[in-house]
Design a protein around this motif. Structure first.
Motif, PDB file in Angstrom:
ATOM      1  N   VAL A   1     -11.969  40.966 -25.967  1.00 58.17           N
ATOM      2  CA  VAL A   1     -10.651  40.414 -26.259  1.00 58.17           C
ATOM      3  C   VAL A   1     -10.381  39.207 -25.360  1.00 58.17           C
ATOM      4  N   PRO A   2      -9.650  38.208 -25.866  1.00 60.02           N
ATOM      5  CA  PRO A   2      -9.262  37.080 -25.009  1.00 60.02           C
ATOM      6  C   PRO A   2      -8.085  37.465 -24.126  1.00 60.02           C
ATOM      7  N   LEU A   3      -8.133  37.061 -22.854  1.00 63.18           N
ATOM      8  CA  LEU A   3      -7.054  37.355 -21.922  1.00 63.18           C
ATOM      9  C   LEU A   3      -6.155  36.153 -21.693  1.00 63.18           C
ATOM     10  N   SER A   4      -6.758  34.976 -21.496  1.00 63.39           N
ATOM     11  CA  SER A   4      -5.940  33.789 -21.259  1.00 63.39           C
ATOM     12  C   SER A   4      -6.683  32.541 -21.712  1.00 63.39           C
ATOM     13  N   LEU A   5      -5.903  31.538 -22.059  1.00 60.24           N
ATOM     14  CA  LEU A   5      -6.412  30.240 -22.491  1.00 60.24           C
ATOM     15  C   LEU A   5      -5.796  29.209 -21.568  1.00 60.24           C
ATOM     16  N   TYR A   6      -6.628  28.345 -20.981  1.00 62.78           N
ATOM     17  CA  TYR A   6      -6.129  27.406 -19.979  1.00 62.78           C
ATOM     18  C   TYR A   6      -7.017  26.172 -19.916  1.00 62.78           C
ATOM     19  N   PHE A   7      -6.508  25.157 -19.215  1.00 63.02           N
ATOM     20  CA  PHE A   7      -7.300  23.969 -18.919  1.00 63.02           C
ATOM     21  C   PHE A   7      -7.725  24.059 -17.463  1.00 63.02           C
ATOM     22  N   SER A   8      -9.008  23.918 -17.211  1.00 60.78           N
ATOM     23  CA  SER A   8      -9.548  23.915 -15.857  1.00 60.78           C
ATOM     24  C   SER A   8     -10.206  22.562 -15.634  1.00 60.78           C
ATOM     25  N   ASP A   9      -9.628  21.763 -14.759  1.00 63.69           N
ATOM     26  CA  ASP A   9     -10.103  20.402 -14.488  1.00 63.69           C
ATOM     27  C   ASP A   9     -10.220  19.582 -15.770  1.00 63.69           C
ATOM     28  N   GLY A  10      -9.263  19.755 -16.671  1.00 61.27           N
ATOM     29  CA  GLY A  10      -9.213  18.953 -17.886  1.00 61.27           C
ATOM     30  C   GLY A  10     -10.006  19.510 -19.051  1.00 61.27           C
ATOM     31  N   LYS A  11     -10.741  20.611 -18.875  1.00 61.19           N
ATOM     32  CA  LYS A  11     -11.547  21.194 -19.950  1.00 61.19           C
ATOM     33  C   LYS A  11     -10.913  22.511 -20.397  1.00 61.19           C
ATOM     34  N   ALA A  12     -10.879  22.731 -21.716  1.00 62.05           N
ATOM     35  CA  ALA A  12     -10.289  23.958 -22.252  1.00 62.05           C
ATOM     36  C   ALA A  12     -11.232  25.130 -21.990  1.00 62.05           C
ATOM     37  N   LYS A  13     -10.701  26.182 -21.397  1.00 65.23           N
ATOM     38  CA  LYS A  13     -11.475  27.387 -21.086  1.00 65.23           C
ATOM     39  C   LYS A  13     -10.712  28.598 -21.595  1.00 65.23           C
ATOM     40  N   ILE A  14     -11.459  29.659 -21.851  1.00 64.62           N
ATOM     41  CA  ILE A  14     -10.835  30.914 -22.244  1.00 64.62           C
ATOM     42  C   ILE A  14     -11.447  32.033 -21.416  1.00 64.62           C
ATOM     43  N   GLU A  15     -10.608  32.945 -20.994  1.00 67.13           N
ATOM     44  CA  GLU A  15     -11.057  34.098 -20.228  1.00 67.13           C
ATOM     45  C   GLU A  15     -11.139  35.266 -21.205  1.00 67.13           C
ATOM     46  N   ILE A  16     -12.355  35.803 -21.392  1.00 64.50           N
ATOM     47  CA  ILE A  16     -12.543  36.930 -22.297  1.00 64.50           C
ATOM     48  C   ILE A  16     -12.967  38.140 -21.487  1.00 64.50           C
TER      49      ILE A  16
END
Length: 159
Positions: free
Chosen positions: A107-122
């Motif tokens: 399941v995805p936990l969070s969606l964020y930008f890290s140093d300008g790049k889109a990342k997702i925490e699964i």
């Protein structure tokens, strides 16, 4: 050198931590189109119905809602399309091995930008039963009450 530094949270799936026991967490990149990135930068996304599926050795994110960009033209994206996740092969194999076990999902936990790049925490997660949910709520309430009592005592207030 990236223009942005740090982590800028776009969306969080609080319901996932309530409904699942989180076992292992991974950070993955996302393959997005231009209008999806613009929509995310406006802080618009929903992870509630999202899940990850492994197909032919690739990880895919399904059910995540990134609304269409308001100023987009005919090049706009569809809101619930499946998106490819950027993970290492050994991470994908590990996820695939765990998911083949009974009762484990991703399941995805969070969606964020890290140093300008889109990342997702699964996360690899195992579903909670209703009594587990009640127990979690009771623990959280007890912890909150002890913190409040400790705060009152430190301020010199009576209990």
């Amino acid at each position: 050198m990236p223009r942005e530094k740090g982590r800028q949270l776009v969306a969080q799936n609080k319901k996932a931590r309530h409904d699942y026991h989180v076992e292992d967490v991974f950070e993955a990149g996302l393959v997005l189109t231009g209008t999806e990135v613009k929509s995310l930068r406006q802080g618009r996304a929903s992870l509630v119905d999202g899940f990850v599926d492994i197909e032919f050795g690739e990880a895919w994110l399904h059910g995540v809602h990134i609304p269409e960009y308001a100023n987009g033209t005919w090049t706009n994206h569809s809101a619930r399309r499946k998106r490819k996740l950027l993970l290492n092969k050994h991470e994908i194999r590990e996820i695939e091995k765990e998911v083949s076990a009974k009762g484990v999902t991703v399941v995805p936990l969070s969606l964020y930008f890290s140093d300008g790049k889109a990342k997702i925490e699964i996360a690899l997660a195992r579903g909670k039963k209703s009594y587990d949910k009640r127990q979690s709520i009771a623990e959280r309430t007890a912890n909150r009450e002890t913190e409040q009592a400790l705060g009152r005592r430190l301020k010199g207030m009576a209990d």
